[in-house]
Design an enzyme around this catalytic site. Structure first.
Site, PDB file in Angstrom:
ATOM      1  N   CYS A 261       2.250  -4.811   5.191  1.00  0.00           N
ATOM      2  CA  CYS A 261       0.857  -5.162   5.556  1.00  0.00           C
ATOM      3  C   CYS A 261       0.542  -6.572   5.780  1.00  0.00           C
ATOM      4  CB  CYS A 261      -0.370  -4.618   4.136  1.00  0.00           C
ATOM      5  SG  CYS A 261       0.479  -5.297   2.718  1.00  0.00           S
ATOM      6  N   GLU A 430      -5.441  -9.784  -6.026  1.00  0.00           N
ATOM      7  CA  GLU A 430      -4.432  -9.543  -7.000  1.00  0.00           C
ATOM      8  C   GLU A 430      -3.561 -10.581  -7.136  1.00  0.00           C
ATOM      9  OE1 GLU A 430      -3.205  -5.432  -7.387  1.00  0.00           O
ATOM     10  OE2 GLU A 430      -3.076  -5.612  -5.275  1.00  0.00           O
TER      11      GLU A 430
HETATM   12  P1  NAD Z   1      -2.455   6.346   2.691  1.00  0.00           P
HETATM   13  O1  NAD Z   1      -3.537   5.441   2.611  1.00  0.00           O
HETATM   14  O2  NAD Z   1      -2.699   7.946   2.897  1.00  0.00           O
HETATM   15  O3  NAD Z   1      -1.828   6.500   1.187  1.00  0.00           O
HETATM   16  C1  NAD Z   1      -1.667   5.364   0.303  1.00  0.00           C
HETATM   17  C2  NAD Z   1      -1.755   6.054  -1.270  1.00  0.00           C
HETATM   18  O4  NAD Z   1      -3.107   6.740  -1.207  1.00  0.00           O
HETATM   19  C3  NAD Z   1      -0.748   7.106  -1.644  1.00  0.00           C
HETATM   20  O5  NAD Z   1      -0.500   7.076  -2.872  1.00  0.00           O
HETATM   21  C4  NAD Z   1      -1.620   8.481  -1.117  1.00  0.00           C
HETATM   22  O6  NAD Z   1      -1.220   9.653  -2.062  1.00  0.00           O
HETATM   23  C5  NAD Z   1      -2.676   7.975  -1.803  1.00  0.00           C
HETATM   24  N1  NAD Z   1      -4.017   8.683  -1.240  1.00  0.00           N
HETATM   25  C6  NAD Z   1      -4.046   9.394   0.271  1.00  0.00           C
HETATM   26  N2  NAD Z   1      -5.309  10.007   0.347  1.00  0.00           N
HETATM   27  C7  NAD Z   1      -6.262   9.952  -0.977  1.00  0.00           C
HETATM   28  C8  NAD Z   1      -7.197  10.297  -1.258  1.00  0.00           C
HETATM   29  N3  NAD Z   1      -8.184  10.865  -0.667  1.00  0.00           N
HETATM   30  N4  NAD Z   1      -7.820   9.954  -2.314  1.00  0.00           N
HETATM   31  C9  NAD Z   1      -7.035   9.145  -3.362  1.00  0.00           C
HETATM   32  N5  NAD Z   1      -5.574   8.852  -2.914  1.00  0.00           N
HETATM   33  C10 NAD Z   1      -5.408   9.070  -1.839  1.00  0.00           C
HETATM   34  O7  NAD Z   1      -1.360   5.618   3.527  1.00  0.00           O
HETATM   35  P2  NAD Z   1      -0.140   6.498   4.439  1.00  0.00           P
HETATM   36  O8  NAD Z   1      -0.618   7.960   4.847  1.00  0.00           O
HETATM   37  O9  NAD Z   1       0.832   6.786   3.326  1.00  0.00           O
HETATM   38  O10 NAD Z   1       0.067   5.396   5.457  1.00  0.00           O
HETATM   39  C11 NAD Z   1      -0.714   5.436   6.518  1.00  0.00           C
HETATM   40  C12 NAD Z   1      -0.932   4.225   7.198  1.00  0.00           C
HETATM   41  O11 NAD Z   1      -1.597   3.307   6.013  1.00  0.00           O
HETATM   42  C13 NAD Z   1       0.210   3.279   7.434  1.00  0.00           C
HETATM   43  O12 NAD Z   1       0.967   3.447   8.576  1.00  0.00           O
HETATM   44  C14 NAD Z   1      -0.450   1.791   7.427  1.00  0.00           C
HETATM   45  O13 NAD Z   1      -1.032   1.677   8.428  1.00  0.00           O
HETATM   46  C15 NAD Z   1      -1.177   2.038   6.170  1.00  0.00           C
HETATM   47  N6  NAD Z   1      -0.598   1.455   4.863  1.00  0.00           N
HETATM   48  C16 NAD Z   1      -0.741   0.313   4.484  1.00  0.00           C
HETATM   49  C17 NAD Z   1      -0.120  -0.149   3.498  1.00  0.00           C
HETATM   50  C18 NAD Z   1      -0.738  -1.639   3.068  1.00  0.00           C
HETATM   51  O14 NAD Z   1       0.358  -2.228   1.822  1.00  0.00           O
HETATM   52  N7  NAD Z   1      -1.698  -2.153   3.174  1.00  0.00           N
HETATM   53  C19 NAD Z   1       0.473   0.764   2.800  1.00  0.00           C
HETATM   54  C20 NAD Z   1       0.830   2.066   3.198  1.00  0.00           C
HETATM   55  C21 NAD Z   1       0.226   2.425   4.308  1.00  0.00           C
END
Ligand code: NAD
Length: 451
Positions: A261, A430
């Site tokens: 990120c 954090e």
């Molecule tokens: P995401 O936001 O879907 O998932 C992150 C976490 O949230 C996972 O544990 C997932 O299971 C959980 N999650 C998903 N939907 C949820 C819901 N409705 N309620 C509660 N928890 C939920 O991210 P992703 O699909 O894995 O990645 C997609 C995009 O997100 C990436 O391409 C990137 O742009 C971004 N991302 C950012 C970070 C960061 O560190 N800021 C990390 C991962 C992904």
């Protein structure tokens, strides 16, 4: 069942049962019971147990690192650092247990003190990009402040989290105090968000999901920390050490295959230094070693999944020009290091988070133009400023609207300094000196001295 694939080979590493809402209910009940005893324990005992947890993690750094390589495709050097970071986070948090001081505030007619009380049970929803460190960013201070934690790892990377929960028990942490519930976001993640027994959610992931969680937390006024996306600038002024800036730029967005990120994916270069910078950047990108994450010489591994590979590909269309590095052919989710040039300032690849090894280079005219461009996204997580002019470094540091900036470096996250986003990059902070306080409520007590 969750299928865990090795991103470098596409081989099945493990299948893991996915938690149901009933599993979340049971985990919350266990956590609430464990938390009562934990909060009542002597601070020195809680600190000692967390230090022991850190020591047990330290004994398993190599094992955890190999698990991280297998499920997340991280380079082995990075994976070792990440496992060691969990140890350090636990040690740092342990040091805070006996320093979680309230205040004594002068008042007339009595004594006024503040007490920092634990929240109760904290739900941590972690992403796949740094499965171990990001889980521990919240878990370590939450436990240290007297809370219980239920961690839901990402669907693709549950294994290191499950192992950490085993190591916590081995270290002597009470049953139920730190539980890991692998599962899908919409089922297990959502059940944590909606559960009335969860006092706070710490979510790291996409801005889209973060917003939906924020809306759901509003219904219960549930405490919430959000660590969301970024599209961070790397601003190179013409008066900078251009050689050093160009040498540092590749790994500032290619580390962890760009799935970071804080990745500096918007390289902004002052027009008078633009050609020289690209001349230096081109061989640096072409020479990046992409391949087997277990090979110590590898600088960049694969992307996490086919879905992520498809997402990255969708941004790098045929018509775009730029610098291309190398990547392996065959199985695995590989994408070469890529720098796009001559793209419009508002092109999707220039303003949206791609989360892959792709950056854009944009020219700017002067300091004001650099700041305008740096702030021209909806995000505000991090950024870098390269200049030899200390006044300019300070002016730019004040003007860039982001939570984490570095001057003449691409400083990464440190557990003892605060971390978090401006604008749509997040909410709350954090790490750092106040890490434990984020997992407490402040209670004010006035005691009358009237006879
Ligand atoms: P995401 O936001 O879907 O998932 C992150 C976490 O949230 C996972 O544990 C997932 O299971 C959980 N999650 C998903 N939907 C949820 C819901 N409705 N309620 C509660 N928890 C939920 O991210 P992703 O699909 O894995 O990645 C997609 C995009 O997100 C990436 O391409 C990137 O742009 C971004 N991302 C950012 C970070 C960061 O560190 N800021 C990390 C991962 C992904």
């Amino acid at each position: 069942m969750l299928q865990v694939l090795n991103p470098a080979t596409e081989e099945l590493v493990a299948t893991v049962p996915a938690a149901t809402p009933a599993d979340v209910d049971a985990a919350v009940a266990r956590a609430a019971a464990a938390q009562r005893g934990w909060a009542a324990a002597a601070p020195a005992d809680r600190a000692r147990l967390l230090r022991r947890f850190a020591a047990v993690v330290d004994e398993h750094v190599e094992e955890l690192a190999h698990q991280e390589v297998a499920e997340a495709g991280h380079t082995i050097g990075n994976a070792r650092w990440e496992a060691g970071n969990v140890r350090d986070l636990l040690d740092f948090a342990a040091g805070g247990v006996e320093r979680l001081n309230g205040r004594q505030i002068p008042v007339a007619g009595g004594l006024d003190v503040t007490i920092l009380e634990p929240l109760g049970v904290v739900g941590v929803i972690a992403p796949w990009n740094f499965p171990m460190p990001i889980a521990a960013w919240a878990t370590a201070p939450a436990l240290a402040a007297g809370n219980a934690v239920i961690l839901k790892p990402a669907e693709t990377t549950p294994l290191t989290a499950l192992r950490l929960a085993e190591l916590a028990l081995e270290a002597g942490l009470p049953e139920g105090l730190f539980q890991v519930l692998p599962g899908t976001g919409p089922v297990a993640g959502n059940a944590l968000v909606e559960h009335p027994g969860i006092a706070k959610i710490v979510f790291t992931g996409s801005t889209r999901v973060g917003k939906s969680i924020m809306a759901k937390c509003a219904g219960q006024v549930k405490r919430l920390t959000l660590e969301l996306g970024g599209k961070s600038p790397n601003i190179v002024f013409a008066d900078a050490d251009i050689e050093a800036a160009a040498a540092a730029a590749p790994m500032a967005f290619l580390d962890n295959s760009g799935q970071d990120c804080c990745a500096r994916t918007r390289i902004l270069v002052q027009r008078s230094a633009y050609d020289r910078f690209l001349e230096l950047l081109t061989p640096a990108i072409e020479e990046i070693v992409v391949g087997d994450p277990l090979d110590e010489r590898t600088q960049m591994g694969p992307l996490i999944s086919r879905a992520q590979l498809d997402r990255v590909r969708s941004y790098v269309t045929e018509d775009l020009q730029g610098i291309r590095g190398k990547a392996p052919e065959g199985p695995g989710f590989w994408f070469p290091p890529t720098v796009l040039t001559d793209v419009p300032e508002d092109a999707p690849c220039a303003v949206e988070e791609i989360f892959g090894p792709v950056a854009v280079v944009l020219p700017f005219d002067d300091e004001a133009d650099a700041i305008r461009l740096a702030n021209a996204t909806e995000y505000g997580l991090s950024g870098s400023i390269w200049t030899r002019d200390v006044g300019r470094a300070l002016r730019a540091s004040r003007a860039v609207r982001a939570g984490n900036l570095s001057v003449n470096s691409h400083s990464s996250v440190r557990y003892w300094t605060p971390f978090g986003g401006y604008r749509q990059s997040g909410l709350g902070r954090e790490l750092g000196p106040d890490a434990l306080t984020a997992f407490t409520e402040t209670k004010n007590v006035f005691i009358s001295t009237e006879a």
